[in-house]
Structures are given as C-alpha cells and as structure tokens.
Design a protein around this motif. Structure first.
Motif, PDB file in Angstrom:
ATOM      1  N   UNK A 168       0.827  -1.214   0.000  1.00  0.00           N
ATOM      2  CA  UNK A 168       0.000   0.000   0.000  1.00  0.00           C
ATOM      3  C   UNK A 168       0.856   1.257   0.000  1.00  0.00           C
ATOM      4  N   UNK A 169       1.953   1.248   0.758  1.00  0.00           N
ATOM      5  CA  UNK A 169       2.840   2.414   0.792  1.00  0.00           C
ATOM      6  C   UNK A 169       3.524   2.624  -0.558  1.00  0.00           C
ATOM      7  N   UNK A 170       3.915   1.545  -1.211  1.00  0.00           N
ATOM      8  CA  UNK A 170       4.530   1.680  -2.534  1.00  0.00           C
ATOM      9  C   UNK A 170       3.522   2.237  -3.539  1.00  0.00           C
ATOM     10  N   UNK A 171       2.278   1.799  -3.409  1.00  0.00           N
ATOM     11  CA  UNK A 171       1.255   2.331  -4.308  1.00  0.00           C
ATOM     12  C   UNK A 171       1.081   3.833  -4.093  1.00  0.00           C
TER      13      UNK A 171
ATOM     14  N   UNK B 234      15.246   5.239   1.879  1.00  0.00           N
ATOM     15  CA  UNK B 234      15.537   4.095   1.016  1.00  0.00           C
ATOM     16  C   UNK B 234      14.295   3.605   0.298  1.00  0.00           C
ATOM     17  N   UNK B 235      13.183   3.561   1.026  1.00  0.00           N
ATOM     18  CA  UNK B 235      11.902   3.167   0.439  1.00  0.00           C
ATOM     19  C   UNK B 235      11.504   4.109  -0.698  1.00  0.00           C
TER      20      UNK B 235
ATOM     21  N   UNK C   7      13.603   3.516  -3.815  1.00  0.00           N
ATOM     22  CA  UNK C   7      13.182   2.302  -4.524  1.00  0.00           C
ATOM     23  C   UNK C   7      11.902   2.562  -5.304  1.00  0.00           C
ATOM     24  N   UNK C   8      10.943   3.271  -4.679  1.00  0.00           N
ATOM     25  CA  UNK C   8       9.674   3.566  -5.355  1.00  0.00           C
ATOM     26  C   UNK C   8       9.902   4.412  -6.600  1.00  0.00           C
ATOM     27  N   UNK C   9      10.783   5.403  -6.495  1.00  0.00           N
ATOM     28  CA  UNK C   9      11.085   6.261  -7.640  1.00  0.00           C
ATOM     29  C   UNK C   9      11.739   5.446  -8.757  1.00  0.00           C
ATOM     30  N   UNK C  10      12.650   4.555  -8.394  1.00  0.00           N
ATOM     31  CA  UNK C  10      13.316   3.716  -9.398  1.00  0.00           C
ATOM     32  C   UNK C  10      12.304   2.807 -10.088  1.00  0.00           C
TER      33      UNK C  10
END
Length: 506
Positions: A63-66, A289-290, A293-296
C-alpha cells in the motif's frame, strides 16, 4: 480482592488479599489483568533491531509503494518525492518518539494509557476507535495477501484457475482457501504472543529489504541504467512547495494509527535510547531508502514503455521467469503478514482485553478480533470506495485529535508523572476516576477537534486542506485540552502526589 499501593504494579507484584490495607485502593477486576499490567524490566526484550525490523516491514508494504508511485504519476519529480518523504519521515520520527517514550516509561498498553487522559471508563472510546480501524484493515490486508497467494498458486499450477471462477459470498473457492490460509498463518503467529511477533518481524525485515532492492535493481537494469525522473512537467515555485508539503502531510496521516498505539511495542523496550536508535534507522533512513526504490520502480517502468504503474504488484506480475515471480510473491506475502500483525492485530487484541479482562486475555482477544475480520467480509469493504473514504476515512480523522489530547495531557499537563496503581482502581478517590470514570474535559476537547478534522478530511469544499486534517485535529485537540485541563490535577502531579514511574521497577 487484590489491592494496590503507590509503590507500583506489575503482573506479579500485585498483592493478593481479600481486603485492601489502610491507605491502599482496591484493584478492580474490570480494569486489571496480567496482559494489561505494566511490563516488567525482565520482560523488555525489544531492542534496536526489533524496532528497525518492525518499521522495515511496515514501511515497505504494498500500500505504501502504491502511494509513493502514485505521487510519481501525479507529476512530482523523483527529487520532489524524496523531499516529501524526508520531511514526512522526520515528523513521523518525532511523533513516534513521543508516543514511544510514554509506553517505555510506564510499560502500559495503549488502552490503559488512554485512562490517564480520558478516565478509567472514558478510555474505551479512543481505544475502540483504534480497534475498529485495525479490525477492518486486518480483514482487508488479509484479503489482499490472499490475492497475491492466488497469483502465486496459479503460476505454479495453472489448473487451479478452474477453482477461481465461481463466487461464494463474493469469493471464489480458491479465494476462500487462500484467504483462510493466510488468516490461519497470522493467527498461529499471534497465538504465541508478543515474543513470537517480535521474532517474525525480525525475520521478515531483511527479506523485505533484499526483495524490494533486488526488484528495483532488476528494473534499473531492464531500462538500460537510465530512468525517467518524472512523468511530465514537475510543479515549480509555490505549487511545488504546496504539493511537497501535502505529500509529506499525507505520509504522516498514513501512520496516524501506529503513532497512537506505538506504546504497545515500546512498553517492551528497556530504555529511551533503544527507541531513538531503532526509530532513527527504521523511520528516516528506512523511509528514504523506500522512497528511492519507489522512484526507481516507477521511473524505470515509465522509461521502458511510458506506462504509469499503480503498484509494484503490476511489475511483479510482468516478471517473465516463473521462479522470479514466485519469489517476489512470497516476499509480498511475508511483508503483508508482518504489517498486518503489527498494525492491525496487536491493537485490537489489547483493546478487547481491556473491555473484558475477566473473560479475555491477549490471545483470546486476538482470535476474537480475527474472527470479526472474517465476518465483515472485508473484500466487500475494499471494493466499496465510499466505505473506505467515508467510514474508515472518517474514523481515521479522529486519530489526530486523540493523539493531540493524549500527548498534551501526558507531557504538558502531568509532566510525565503518572500514578500507575490508580489506573486500575474504580475507587472515587483514584486519580483517574474523574466523574464516573470519564474525564469530561478531555471529551469536551475531543468533540470539536474531531468534527473539524472530519469536515476537513471528507467535505469536498476543503479539498486543499484535507491532506492536513490530521495536523489540524491533533493541534486543536491538544490546545483545547490544555486550556480545559484541571489545574488541581496539574498541581497534584507536579507537586509529587502522584508517583513518578521508574521503568526499571516495572
């Protein structure tokens, strides 16, 4: 009946006697049980790594990545997303520390901690608000994990798709099998208590970090080591500042529930330094860091085919190698279970125990809350946007006022001094009896602050302010409560009438 004195209370320190001795207040069986008592020093096994692993699992969830990838889709650049998460992480770090210190010093679970500001019976309201949100999301997250498991099983055995075509109360046969399977795994982990929760969180943390880092590395390699840092024209000037602040505020709001009951975990920590260091690596460092990763992930996918993904599950579903797909799905399952247990299982277990300590212990209450999560058929909630927005969103708007009142009362009104034994007494002479067990001043602060927060969060006319509703609610709740707080109670605590808690004794 057991009795308590001013010297403190713990699961084994409570004197057992038929009547209270002179100067002591009777211990109420409606307020006390071993699960609700302050944690003793010998049982405080949560160290820095335990907190780091806890936050690793919570931060790196689907959910956080979304949410983070959604910011990229809205036009924010990679740098702006990183800035928003850095700002939000620092605020969350400070708020979590304030909440965590209360749990570490007193050793109290959240429902009992609420008695300090709301009264021994009034505390049921803030406790139940947290529990209802947690139970609903426990069911929803279990359902989402079961969807991932269905993808995994059908990838391994395509013949299982034949059992995914019917519908029984909204789920297919395969859907029910995977849902109940995930449900049983979570209940089994929880049945062994908080120590097993700590061990599972500690084990899952590194798995999640490795899995998402590997996924980001694979996507970076796929796009030729060059990603898109935005999906269009990023905002500039004052518009950029407002969007970055808004994203940071929403990020804080997502942690509104854990900010409230973080004491359920830090009551098991030996000292403040453990909280400071565990939270530092687990929140600001981990969140940056999270965000990277999400941006990448989002930038790499956009660079490859111009597609704006909504969730990392879309990227995983496109993995051409079956073994890679299975490993990624297993990682998602591990993190979803870890997040669900910490964020949505522990809180209602303590709350239900607090409702009926004579009938329920921590394990029984956890099983009851898990059963309720099944009975509400959570997939219907998830598939109903109005329920998510208005019911769960409305309840979520109450979290800010509750935090503002509880923290203001503890730090500013009582100066961190609490009479622990009297939190378990129904005697009218007890410090937290107030009027019939309810602190009407706290209620008077909670109502207007909550109404304003709900209006800001849900009414379309205030859309530009909705992302800041948690802060408005917390600020108003704290200010009103401080203005209305009983001056005599404030003097009582500062003068030393109430005991100052030494964590080493509990």
């Amino acid at each position: 009946m057991a009795s308590i004195s001013r010297s403190g209370v713990s699961p084994v320190d409570v004197p057992r006697a038929e009547t209270a001795r002179p100067g002591e207040l009777p211990l109420s069986p409606r307020l006390y049980s071993a699960d609700l008592a302050p944690t003793r020093a010998a049982n405080r096994t949560w160290g820095r790594y335990s907190l780091f692993a806890l936050w690793t699992n919570d931060v790196h969830n689907i959910a956080n990545y979304a949410f983070a990838i959604g910011l990229f889709a809205l036009g924010l650049s990679g740098a702006q997303i990183l800035a928003a998460f850095a700002l939000g992480a620092l605020v969350i770090y400070g708020l979590m520390n304030l909440s965590g210190y209360m749990g570490q010093k007193t050793g109290l679970p959240y429902p009992v901690l609420c008695r300090i500001s709301f009264g021994i019976h009034g505390a049921q309201v803030p406790a139940l608000v947290r529990a209802v949100i947690a139970i609903a999301w426990f069911g929803i997250q279990t359902y989402l994990a079961s969807v991932v498991l269905r993808v995994l099983l059908t990838a391994i055995a395509p013949a299982l798709q034949a059992y995914d075509q019917n519908a029984i109360l909204g789920l297919s046969t395969l859907g029910w099998v995977t849902f109940l399977g995930i449900w049983c795994v979570q209940v089994a982990i929880f049945a062994y208590g908080m120590e097993m929760v700590r061990r599972y969180e500690s084990l899952a943390g590194p798995v999640i970090l490795v899995a998402f880092t590997a996924l980001a590395g694979w996507m970076y390699w796929r796009c030729g080591l060059s990603i898109a840092w935005s999906s269009g024209n990023p905002p500039t000037g004052s518009t950029m500042c407002l969007k970055v602040l808004g994203a940071a505020a929403l990020w804080v709001s997502l942690y509104g529930s854990m900010i409230l009951n973080f004491c359920d975990f830090t009551r098991n920590c030996p000292d403040k330094r453990t909280i400071n260091m565990g939270n530092f690596w687990g929140l600001p460092v981990n969140m940056l860091g999270f965000a990277l990763i999400a941006v990448v992930l989002a930038g790499a996918q956009f660079s490859i085919d111009g597609k704006l993904v909504q969730s990392p599950t879309e990227i995983v579903a496109a993995i051409p190698n079956t073994a890679g797909l299975v490993l990624a799905c297993l990682a998602f399952l591990i993190v979803t279970v870890a997040v669900n247990i910490m964020a949505n299982f522990v809180a209602p277990a303590f709350v239900l125990t607090n409702l009926a300590p004579k009938l329920l212990n921590f394990r029984r209450a956890g099983l009851l809350s898990a059963a309720i999560a099944v009975l509400i058929l959570p997939w219907h909630l998830y598939n109903s946007p109005s329920v998510i927005v208005y019911f769960l969103g409305g309840l979520g708007a109450l979290l800010g006022p509750l935090y503002g009142i509880i923290v203001t009362d503890y730090y500013l009104v009582r100066r961190s001094r609490v009479n622990l034994p009297q939190l378990y007494s129904e005697s009218p002479e007890a410090a937290y009896h107030y009027r019939g067990g309810v602190n009407l001043r706290a209620v008077a602060a909670f109502i207007p602050a909550s109404l304003i927060a709900i209006v800001l969060a849900l009414v379309p006319a205030f859309d530009t302010l909705s992302q800041f509703s948690w802060f408005f609610g917390a600020g108003l709740g704290g200010l009103i409560h401080y203005a209305l707080a009983d001056r005599r109670a404030r003097h009582l605590d500062v003068s030393g009438e109430a005991i100052a808690v030494d964590s080493a004794q509990h």
